[in-house]
Design a protein around this motif. Sequence first.
Motif, PDB file in Angstrom:
ATOM      1  N   THR A   1       0.848  -1.191   0.000  1.00  0.00           N
ATOM      2  CA  THR A   1       0.000   0.000   0.000  1.00  0.00           C
ATOM      3  C   THR A   1       0.882   1.239   0.000  1.00  0.00           C
ATOM      4  OG1 THR A   1      -1.659  -1.202   1.305  1.00  0.00           O
ATOM      5  CG2 THR A   1      -1.884   1.198   1.182  1.00  0.00           C
ATOM      6  N   ARG A   2       0.517   2.201  -0.830  1.00  0.00           N
ATOM      7  CA  ARG A   2       1.292   3.437  -0.932  1.00  0.00           C
ATOM      8  C   ARG A   2       0.358   4.635  -1.026  1.00  0.00           C
ATOM      9  NH1 ARG A   2       6.605   2.248  -4.720  1.00  0.00           N
ATOM     10  NH2 ARG A   2       7.122   0.210  -3.839  1.00  0.00           N
ATOM     11  N   TYR A   3       0.932   5.815  -0.751  1.00  0.00           N
ATOM     12  CA  TYR A   3       0.177   7.058  -0.864  1.00  0.00           C
ATOM     13  C   TYR A   3       1.012   8.071  -1.621  1.00  0.00           C
ATOM     14  CZ  TYR A   3       3.108   9.024   2.875  1.00  0.00           C
ATOM     15  OH  TYR A   3       4.173   9.481   3.614  1.00  0.00           O
TER      16      TYR A   3
ATOM     17  N   PHE B   1       4.733   6.651  -1.781  1.00  0.00           N
ATOM     18  CA  PHE B   1       5.454   6.366  -0.539  1.00  0.00           C
ATOM     19  C   PHE B   1       4.743   5.299   0.298  1.00  0.00           C
ATOM     20  CE2 PHE B   1       6.052  11.113  -1.138  1.00  0.00           C
ATOM     21  CZ  PHE B   1       7.233  10.967  -1.860  1.00  0.00           C
ATOM     22  N   GLU B   2       5.557   4.502   0.984  1.00  0.00           N
ATOM     23  CA  GLU B   2       5.037   3.578   1.992  1.00  0.00           C
ATOM     24  C   GLU B   2       4.894   4.327   3.313  1.00  0.00           C
ATOM     25  OE1 GLU B   2       6.848  -0.712   0.892  1.00  0.00           O
ATOM     26  OE2 GLU B   2       8.325   0.811   1.424  1.00  0.00           O
TER      27      GLU B   2
ATOM     28  N   ARG C   1       7.648  -0.580   8.320  1.00  0.00           N
ATOM     29  CA  ARG C   1       6.710  -0.309   7.231  1.00  0.00           C
ATOM     30  C   ARG C   1       5.336  -0.904   7.515  1.00  0.00           C
ATOM     31  NH1 ARG C   1      10.717  -1.747   2.123  1.00  0.00           N
ATOM     32  NH2 ARG C   1      12.197  -0.031   2.491  1.00  0.00           N
ATOM     33  N   ILE C   2       4.315  -0.177   7.100  1.00  0.00           N
ATOM     34  CA  ILE C   2       2.930  -0.625   7.253  1.00  0.00           C
ATOM     35  C   ILE C   2       2.363  -0.808   5.858  1.00  0.00           C
ATOM     36  CG2 ILE C   2       0.653  -0.061   8.190  1.00  0.00           C
ATOM     37  CD1 ILE C   2       2.066   1.654  10.291  1.00  0.00           C
TER      38      ILE C   2
ATOM     39  N   ARG D   1       6.936  12.336   3.745  1.00  0.00           N
ATOM     40  CA  ARG D   1       7.160  10.915   3.980  1.00  0.00           C
ATOM     41  C   ARG D   1       7.100  10.653   5.495  1.00  0.00           C
ATOM     42  NH1 ARG D   1      11.780   9.115  -0.403  1.00  0.00           N
ATOM     43  NH2 ARG D   1      11.221  10.640  -2.011  1.00  0.00           N
ATOM     44  N   PRO D   2       7.004   9.390   5.905  1.00  0.00           N
ATOM     45  CA  PRO D   2       6.831   9.101   7.335  1.00  0.00           C
ATOM     46  C   PRO D   2       7.903   9.720   8.229  1.00  0.00           C
ATOM     47  CG  PRO D   2       6.408   7.137   6.055  1.00  0.00           C
ATOM     48  CD  PRO D   2       6.907   8.166   5.092  1.00  0.00           C
TER      49      PRO D   2
END
Length: 262
Positions: free
Chosen positions: A178-180, A193-194, A202-203, A240-241
Amino acid sequence: MSTQSELAMEKKLVEQLERMGYERVEKCNEADLVKNLKVQLEKHNRIQLTSDEFEQIKDKLKKGDVFDKARMLRGRIDVIGADGMPKYIELFSVKHWCQNLFQVARQVTNRSATDHSRYDVTILMNGLPLVQIELKARGSDIRSAFDQIDRYRSKSYDNNSGLFGFIQLFIISNGVNTRYFSNNQKLNFQFTFEWANEDNQRINRLDEFAESFMERCHLSKMIARYIVLHETSRNLMVLRPYQYYAVERILERVGYGRGDGH
């Protein structure tokens, strides 16, 4: 790897979002979203809009490109009432992001003379489609979900009322990856991005990603605070995260008076 159809994944995601507090909007078309928008804006602004006032709003919402609409989203738009006095309508609360109204819709159709698009899952805030989710069957190439959004972006988002031009974030998933990424005039798969937790784990699973990233206040805060409108390039840039957590820690330190935040 177990298999799961796109439809089954879609239903499961919507059910999960309902449990997380999203109001479900039943299968609808783009015209239904426009009607829903009036209701949601009235609730959010605690006012009643006349048909003429709402027509003024719709006319303003049609104008501009993705970047213009992103700026419009973060401000207020004015309409002139029957008494000649202006009313200022907030489309999205940047300061109090948890107070926005959250809905989820499946299979929204958006027809035109040359195109008939049907979107998997749409997140609405105050009636505006701000997050679009494209799903592919478990185990399939996630790039195909990105390519599908790119086609929608070029062919159908400007159709009819143009509400889909307000999309701020896209989410793509095949259930296990899954990415956004942010919405722009040109999309690039390299800028998907993850998500991760504070320990940089990572989720990727869709259900876990939804629980973390798509929690209502968090998703709204990502749009309100962590999408940067870059004026020079006229691009939307989502953090990003690791950038997100760094800014959160800085704000926390400053807020509690623990130093200068470095």
